[in-house]
Design a protein around this motif. Structure first.
Motif, short mmCIF file in Angstrom:
data_model
loop_
_atom_site.label_atom_id
_atom_site.label_comp_id
_atom_site.label_asym_id
_atom_site.label_seq_id
_atom_site.Cartn_x
_atom_site.Cartn_y
_atom_site.Cartn_z
N ASP A 63 -11.52 -8.64 -4.39
CA ASP A 63 -12.11 -9.01 -3.09
C ASP A 63 -11.77 -7.99 -2.00
O ASP A 63 -11.60 -8.33 -0.85
N VAL A 64 -11.71 -6.73 -2.38
CA VAL A 64 -11.34 -5.66 -1.47
C VAL A 64 -12.51 -5.26 -0.60
O VAL A 64 -13.64 -5.16 -1.08
N LYS A 65 -12.25 -5.07 0.68
CA LYS A 65 -13.26 -4.55 1.59
C LYS A 65 -12.85 -3.14 2.00
O LYS A 65 -11.70 -2.90 2.32
N CYS A 66 -13.79 -2.24 1.97
CA CYS A 66 -13.53 -0.87 2.37
C CYS A 66 -14.52 -0.52 3.47
O CYS A 66 -15.74 -0.60 3.27
N ILE A 67 -14.01 -0.15 4.62
CA ILE A 67 -14.87 0.19 5.75
C ILE A 67 -14.77 1.69 5.98
O ILE A 67 -13.69 2.23 6.19
N GLN A 90 -0.50 12.88 -0.97
CA GLN A 90 -1.67 13.02 -0.11
C GLN A 90 -2.90 12.77 -0.96
O GLN A 90 -3.11 13.44 -1.97
N MET A 91 -3.70 11.78 -0.58
CA MET A 91 -4.85 11.39 -1.38
C MET A 91 -6.06 11.16 -0.50
O MET A 91 -5.94 10.89 0.69
N THR A 92 -7.22 11.22 -1.14
CA THR A 92 -8.44 10.88 -0.43
C THR A 92 -8.52 9.37 -0.30
O THR A 92 -7.82 8.63 -1.00
N VAL A 93 -9.37 8.90 0.60
CA VAL A 93 -9.53 7.45 0.77
C VAL A 93 -10.01 6.81 -0.52
O VAL A 93 -9.56 5.72 -0.89
N ASP A 94 -10.91 7.48 -1.24
CA ASP A 94 -11.40 6.92 -2.50
C ASP A 94 -10.27 6.71 -3.49
O ASP A 94 -10.20 5.69 -4.17
N VAL A 95 -9.37 7.67 -3.58
CA VAL A 95 -8.23 7.55 -4.49
C VAL A 95 -7.33 6.40 -4.05
O VAL A 95 -6.85 5.61 -4.87
N ILE A 96 -7.13 6.26 -2.76
CA ILE A 96 -6.31 5.17 -2.22
C ILE A 96 -6.92 3.82 -2.58
O ILE A 96 -6.24 2.92 -3.07
N TYR A 140 -5.25 1.12 -5.12
CA TYR A 140 -4.93 -0.21 -4.59
C TYR A 140 -5.54 -1.29 -5.49
O TYR A 140 -4.87 -2.25 -5.86
N ILE A 141 -6.81 -1.12 -5.84
CA ILE A 141 -7.48 -2.11 -6.68
C ILE A 141 -6.82 -2.17 -8.05
O ILE A 141 -6.56 -3.25 -8.59
N GLN A 142 -6.51 -1.01 -8.63
CA GLN A 142 -5.87 -0.98 -9.94
C GLN A 142 -4.49 -1.62 -9.91
O GLN A 142 -4.11 -2.34 -10.84
N ILE A 158 0.83 -1.20 0.00
CA ILE A 158 0.00 0.00 0.00
C ILE A 158 0.87 1.25 0.00
O ILE A 158 0.62 2.18 -0.75
N LEU A 159 1.90 1.27 0.81
CA LEU A 159 2.79 2.42 0.84
C LEU A 159 3.51 2.60 -0.49
O LEU A 159 3.72 3.72 -0.94
N ASP A 160 3.88 1.50 -1.14
CA ASP A 160 4.51 1.59 -2.46
C ASP A 160 3.56 2.23 -3.46
O ASP A 160 3.95 3.04 -4.28
N VAL A 161 2.29 1.84 -3.39
CA VAL A 161 1.28 2.38 -4.30
C VAL A 161 1.09 3.87 -4.05
O VAL A 161 0.99 4.66 -4.98
N LEU A 162 1.05 4.25 -2.80
CA LEU A 162 0.75 5.63 -2.45
C LEU A 162 1.92 6.57 -2.61
O LEU A 162 1.75 7.75 -2.91
#
Length: 80
Positions: free
Chosen positions: A55-59, A37-43, A47-49, A29-33
């Motif tokens: 099978d990602v869960k977002c809470i 500074q990004m919004t949670v939606d962008v993160i 991550y999915i891309q 995740i840190l490598d991707v980011l």
């Protein structure tokens, strides 16, 4: 203490041997980011891309987002 006979590669191998899968996912995740500074939606979208996982869960606010809500993250990005 560091043993002068221990190489960087040996230390890396030892570290990787004890690193949990959770830590490895966190590193991904840190490598991707990067340092952005990004919004949670962008993160979530990046991550999915990057992983290709479906099978990602977002809470959010204590409730799990449904598949339609996660799909909406991608639709909103198309409209930006």
């Amino acid at each position: 203490m560091n043993n002068p006979n221990t190489t960087a590669e040996t230390r890396r191998e030892s570290y990787e041997a004890i690193t949990t899968e959770t830590s490895k996912r966190g590193a991904l995740i840190l490598d991707v980011l990067g340092d952005k500074q990004m919004t949670v939606d962008v993160i979530v979208r990046r991550y999915i891309q990057t992983t290709g996982r479906k099978d990602v869960k977002c809470i959010r606010n204590g409730a799990e987002l449904g598949a339609a809500e996660i799909a909406n993250i991608f639709k909103e990005a198309e409209n930006e």
